[in-house]
Structure formats: structure tokens, C-alpha cells
Write a protein that holds these residues in place. Structure first.
Motif, PDB file in Angstrom:
ATOM      1  N   VAL A   1       0.854  -1.182   0.000  1.00 18.26           N
ATOM      2  CA  VAL A   1       0.000   0.000   0.000  1.00 18.26           C
ATOM      3  C   VAL A   1       0.891   1.232   0.000  1.00 18.26           C
ATOM      4  CG1 VAL A   1      -1.695   1.328   1.301  1.00 18.26           C
ATOM      5  CG2 VAL A   1      -1.879  -1.162   1.208  1.00 18.26           C
ATOM      6  N   GLU A   2       0.644   2.099  -0.956  1.00 21.56           N
ATOM      7  CA  GLU A   2       1.365   3.356  -1.048  1.00 21.56           C
ATOM      8  C   GLU A   2       0.347   4.479  -0.877  1.00 21.56           C
ATOM      9  OE1 GLU A   2       4.086   5.831  -4.242  1.00 21.56           O
ATOM     10  OE2 GLU A   2       3.687   3.722  -4.586  1.00 21.56           O
ATOM     11  N   TYR A   3       0.685   5.444  -0.056  1.00 18.40           N
ATOM     12  CA  TYR A   3      -0.214   6.580   0.147  1.00 18.40           C
ATOM     13  C   TYR A   3       0.224   7.749  -0.725  1.00 18.40           C
ATOM     14  CZ  TYR A   3      -2.640   4.310   3.963  1.00 18.40           C
ATOM     15  OH  TYR A   3      -3.415   3.457   4.704  1.00 18.40           O
ATOM     16  N   TYR A   4      -0.749   8.504  -1.196  1.00 24.10           N
ATOM     17  CA  TYR A   4      -0.521   9.641  -2.079  1.00 24.10           C
ATOM     18  C   TYR A   4      -1.005  10.914  -1.393  1.00 24.10           C
ATOM     19  CZ  TYR A   4       0.488   6.168  -5.611  1.00 24.10           C
ATOM     20  OH  TYR A   4       1.055   5.133  -6.310  1.00 24.10           O
ATOM     21  N   ASP A   5      -0.557  11.105  -0.164  1.00 25.48           N
ATOM     22  CA  ASP A   5      -0.994  12.230   0.663  1.00 25.48           C
ATOM     23  C   ASP A   5      -2.523  12.224   0.749  1.00 25.48           C
ATOM     24  OD1 ASP A   5      -0.587  14.371   2.334  1.00 25.48           O
ATOM     25  OD2 ASP A   5      -0.485  15.844   0.722  1.00 25.48           O
ATOM     26  N   ASP A   6      -3.076  11.013   0.954  1.00 20.56           N
ATOM     27  CA  ASP A   6      -4.531  10.833   0.942  1.00 20.56           C
ATOM     28  C   ASP A   6      -5.026   9.954   2.090  1.00 20.56           C
ATOM     29  OD1 ASP A   6      -3.505   8.398   0.131  1.00 20.56           O
ATOM     30  OD2 ASP A   6      -5.015   8.090  -1.424  1.00 20.56           O
TER      31      ASP A   6
ATOM     32  N   ARG B   1     -11.666  14.165  -5.578  1.00 22.65           N
ATOM     33  CA  ARG B   1     -11.311  14.966  -6.754  1.00 22.65           C
ATOM     34  C   ARG B   1     -10.062  15.804  -6.470  1.00 22.65           C
ATOM     35  NH1 ARG B   1     -16.048  16.647  -8.439  1.00 22.65           N
ATOM     36  NH2 ARG B   1     -16.086  15.276 -10.228  1.00 22.65           N
ATOM     37  N   TYR B   2      -9.970  16.384  -5.276  1.00 24.01           N
ATOM     38  CA  TYR B   2      -8.805  17.192  -4.915  1.00 24.01           C
ATOM     39  C   TYR B   2      -7.527  16.354  -4.982  1.00 24.01           C
ATOM     40  CZ  TYR B   2      -5.465  19.942  -2.326  1.00 24.01           C
ATOM     41  OH  TYR B   2      -4.324  20.612  -1.964  1.00 24.01           O
ATOM     42  N   VAL B   3      -7.565  15.154  -4.419  1.00 32.04           N
ATOM     43  CA  VAL B   3      -6.394  14.272  -4.460  1.00 32.04           C
ATOM     44  C   VAL B   3      -6.041  13.962  -5.914  1.00 32.04           C
ATOM     45  CG1 VAL B   3      -5.459  12.009  -3.843  1.00 32.04           C
ATOM     46  CG2 VAL B   3      -6.840  13.276  -2.182  1.00 32.04           C
ATOM     47  N   LEU B   4      -7.040  13.605  -6.706  1.00 32.39           N
ATOM     48  CA  LEU B   4      -6.813  13.277  -8.119  1.00 32.39           C
ATOM     49  C   LEU B   4      -6.193  14.448  -8.873  1.00 32.39           C
ATOM     50  CD1 LEU B   4      -7.172  11.407 -10.585  1.00 32.39           C
ATOM     51  CD2 LEU B   4      -9.508  12.292 -10.784  1.00 32.39           C
ATOM     52  N   GLU B   5      -6.695  15.640  -8.654  1.00 29.64           N
ATOM     53  CA  GLU B   5      -6.224  16.809  -9.401  1.00 29.64           C
ATOM     54  C   GLU B   5      -4.857  17.303  -8.946  1.00 29.64           C
ATOM     55  OE1 GLU B   5      -9.457  19.595  -9.105  1.00 29.64           O
ATOM     56  OE2 GLU B   5     -10.606  18.540 -10.651  1.00 29.64           O
ATOM     57  N   THR B   6      -4.413  16.893  -7.772  1.00 25.49           N
ATOM     58  CA  THR B   6      -3.119  17.359  -7.275  1.00 25.49           C
ATOM     59  C   THR B   6      -1.999  16.353  -7.507  1.00 25.49           C
ATOM     60  OG1 THR B   6      -3.628  16.565  -5.039  1.00 25.49           O
ATOM     61  CG2 THR B   6      -4.126  18.875  -5.536  1.00 25.49           C
ATOM     62  N   MET B   7      -2.307  15.214  -8.108  1.00 28.84           N
ATOM     63  CA  MET B   7      -1.251  14.229  -8.378  1.00 28.84           C
ATOM     64  C   MET B   7      -0.847  14.264  -9.847  1.00 28.84           C
ATOM     65  SD  MET B   7      -3.205  10.519  -8.329  1.00 28.84           S
ATOM     66  CE  MET B   7      -3.338  10.604  -6.586  1.00 28.84           C
ATOM     67  N   ARG B   8       0.323  13.725 -10.110  1.00 28.12           N
ATOM     68  CA  ARG B   8       0.785  13.610 -11.495  1.00 28.12           C
ATOM     69  C   ARG B   8      -0.001  12.492 -12.187  1.00 28.12           C
ATOM     70  NH1 ARG B   8       5.787  12.716  -8.864  1.00 28.12           N
ATOM     71  NH2 ARG B   8       5.770  10.724  -9.945  1.00 28.12           N
ATOM     72  N   GLU B   9      -0.147  12.611 -13.493  1.00 29.35           N
ATOM     73  CA  GLU B   9      -0.888  11.600 -14.254  1.00 29.35           C
ATOM     74  C   GLU B   9      -0.269  10.215 -14.117  1.00 29.35           C
ATOM     75  OE1 GLU B   9      -1.473  12.758 -18.305  1.00 29.35           O
ATOM     76  OE2 GLU B   9      -2.921  14.304 -17.768  1.00 29.35           O
ATOM     77  N   ASP B  10       1.057  10.151 -13.985  1.00 27.50           N
ATOM     78  CA  ASP B  10       1.702   8.848 -13.885  1.00 27.50           C
ATOM     79  C   ASP B  10       1.495   8.195 -12.513  1.00 27.50           C
ATOM     80  OD1 ASP B  10       3.412  10.726 -12.660  1.00 27.50           O
ATOM     81  OD2 ASP B  10       5.181   9.514 -13.078  1.00 27.50           O
TER      82      ASP B  10
ATOM     83  N   VAL C   1      -1.700   8.065 -11.109  1.00 25.95           N
ATOM     84  CA  VAL C   1      -3.120   7.738 -10.994  1.00 25.95           C
ATOM     85  C   VAL C   1      -3.365   6.233 -10.895  1.00 25.95           C
ATOM     86  CG1 VAL C   1      -5.394   7.940 -12.075  1.00 25.95           C
ATOM     87  CG2 VAL C   1      -3.840   9.894 -12.073  1.00 25.95           C
ATOM     88  N   ALA C   2      -2.718   5.429 -11.723  1.00 23.31           N
ATOM     89  CA  ALA C   2      -2.922   3.970 -11.663  1.00 23.31           C
ATOM     90  C   ALA C   2      -2.479   3.429 -10.305  1.00 23.31           C
ATOM     91  CB  ALA C   2      -2.168   3.272 -12.794  1.00 23.31           C
ATOM     92  N   GLY C   3      -1.352   3.902  -9.804  1.00 25.04           N
ATOM     93  CA  GLY C   3      -0.884   3.473  -8.493  1.00 25.04           C
ATOM     94  C   GLY C   3      -1.827   3.894  -7.383  1.00 25.04           C
ATOM     95  N   TRP C   4      -2.397   5.083  -7.519  1.00 25.88           N
ATOM     96  CA  TRP C   4      -3.365   5.574  -6.538  1.00 25.88           C
ATOM     97  C   TRP C   4      -4.607   4.689  -6.526  1.00 25.88           C
ATOM     98  CZ3 TRP C   4      -7.843   9.088  -7.459  1.00 25.88           C
ATOM     99  CH2 TRP C   4      -8.430   9.534  -6.270  1.00 25.88           C
ATOM    100  N   MET C   5      -5.087   4.332  -7.704  1.00 17.74           N
ATOM    101  CA  MET C   5      -6.260   3.456  -7.792  1.00 17.74           C
ATOM    102  C   MET C   5      -5.963   2.102  -7.153  1.00 17.74           C
ATOM    103  SD  MET C   5      -8.781   5.029  -8.874  1.00 17.74           S
ATOM    104  CE  MET C   5      -9.750   3.541  -8.850  1.00 17.74           C
ATOM    105  N   ARG C   6      -4.791   1.558  -7.433  1.00 14.86           N
ATOM    106  CA  ARG C   6      -4.389   0.280  -6.845  1.00 14.86           C
ATOM    107  C   ARG C   6      -4.333   0.410  -5.322  1.00 14.86           C
ATOM    108  NH1 ARG C   6      -0.397  -0.255  -9.868  1.00 14.86           N
ATOM    109  NH2 ARG C   6       1.224   0.447  -8.457  1.00 14.86           N
ATOM    110  N   SER C   7      -3.801   1.524  -4.832  1.00 17.56           N
ATOM    111  CA  SER C   7      -3.719   1.773  -3.397  1.00 17.56           C
ATOM    112  C   SER C   7      -5.112   1.826  -2.773  1.00 17.56           C
ATOM    113  CB  SER C   7      -2.980   3.094  -3.138  1.00 17.56           C
ATOM    114  OG  SER C   7      -3.033   3.446  -1.777  1.00 17.56           O
ATOM    115  N   LEU C   8      -6.030   2.526  -3.433  1.00 15.00           N
ATOM    116  CA  LEU C   8      -7.401   2.594  -2.911  1.00 15.00           C
ATOM    117  C   LEU C   8      -8.028   1.202  -2.838  1.00 15.00           C
ATOM    118  CD1 LEU C   8      -8.857   5.778  -4.678  1.00 15.00           C
ATOM    119  CD2 LEU C   8      -8.121   5.549  -2.291  1.00 15.00           C
ATOM    120  N   MET C   9      -7.816   0.391  -3.874  1.00 21.65           N
ATOM    121  CA  MET C   9      -8.372  -0.969  -3.875  1.00 21.65           C
ATOM    122  C   MET C   9      -7.813  -1.794  -2.728  1.00 21.65           C
ATOM    123  SD  MET C   9      -8.824  -2.139  -7.828  1.00 21.65           S
ATOM    124  CE  MET C   9      -7.536  -1.225  -8.652  1.00 21.65           C
TER     125      MET C   9
END
Length: 101
Positions: free
Chosen positions: A31-36, A59-68, A70-78
Motif C-alpha cells: 500500500v502506497e499513500y498519495y498524501d490521501d 477529486r482534490y487528491v486526483l487533481e493534485t497528483m501527477r498523471e503517472d 493515478v494507476a498506483g493511486w487506484m491500486r492503493s485505494l483498492m
């Protein structure tokens, strides 16, 4: 004779499926956190059960991260059992899809 493989400079090349672009939680169990970390409060909720203010947190978390990221963030949420609000799924899939091309 060995075959040369051109590996994306952002990918480590050690996996059949690049973990950076994969949405599959099974690819990595880390699990990796993205300041979330605050999104963990939504663990176990349905993607349909968010208020407008809660959707704006995602939405705020999504808009403040780099596009590269996003996939890792989704995996982290799952992995954290946090469902993305349904209202953001199309946007997330579009970003991940464009990165893959």
C-alpha cells in the motif's frame, strides 16, 4: 541469440505487467499513500454513497497528483478497500488509458 527489449524508462522492467500502469491490486500488495490518508475513513463504502463534499475530497487528491501516479493511486485505494466515487471513475479511466498509449 537474445532479443533486445526496449523498456520504458519509468518502468523497472522486472514484471510482466508494469506495476506503474496496472490497476490490478493483485500486481502488488504494497500500500502506497498519495498524501490521501484521510480517504481511509471511507473504507468499505460503496462508490455510489458519497456526498458532493466527499466526492470533492477524492477529486482534490486526483487533481493534485501527477498523471503517472493515478494507476498506483487506484491500486492503493483498492488495497485499502476504499471505493472511488462513481462520478470520478470515467475521468480516472481516461487518464490511465491515455498514459498507456
Amino acid at each position: 541469440m537474445s532479443e533486445l527489449v526496449n523498456v520504458d524508462k519509468e518502468c523497472c522492467g522486472q514484471h510482466e505487467i508494469c506495476e506503474k500502469d496496472s490497476l490490478l491490486a493483485a500486481v502488488s500488495k504494497d500500500v502506497e499513500y498519495y498524501d490521501d490518508e484521510e480517504l481511509d475513513t471511507y473504507r468499505g463504502r460503496s462508490g455510489y454513497d458519497y456526498t458532493e463534499d466527499e466526492i470533492e475530497e477524492f477529486r482534490y487528491v486526483l487533481e493534485t497528483m501527477r498523471e503517472d501516479e493515478v494507476a498506483g493511486w487506484m491500486r492503493s485505494l483498492m488495497l485499502r478497500e476504499v471505493m472511488l466515487p462513481e462520478e470520478l471513475k470515467d475521468e480516472v479511466l481516461l487518464i490511465v488509458g491515455e498514459r498507456r498509449q
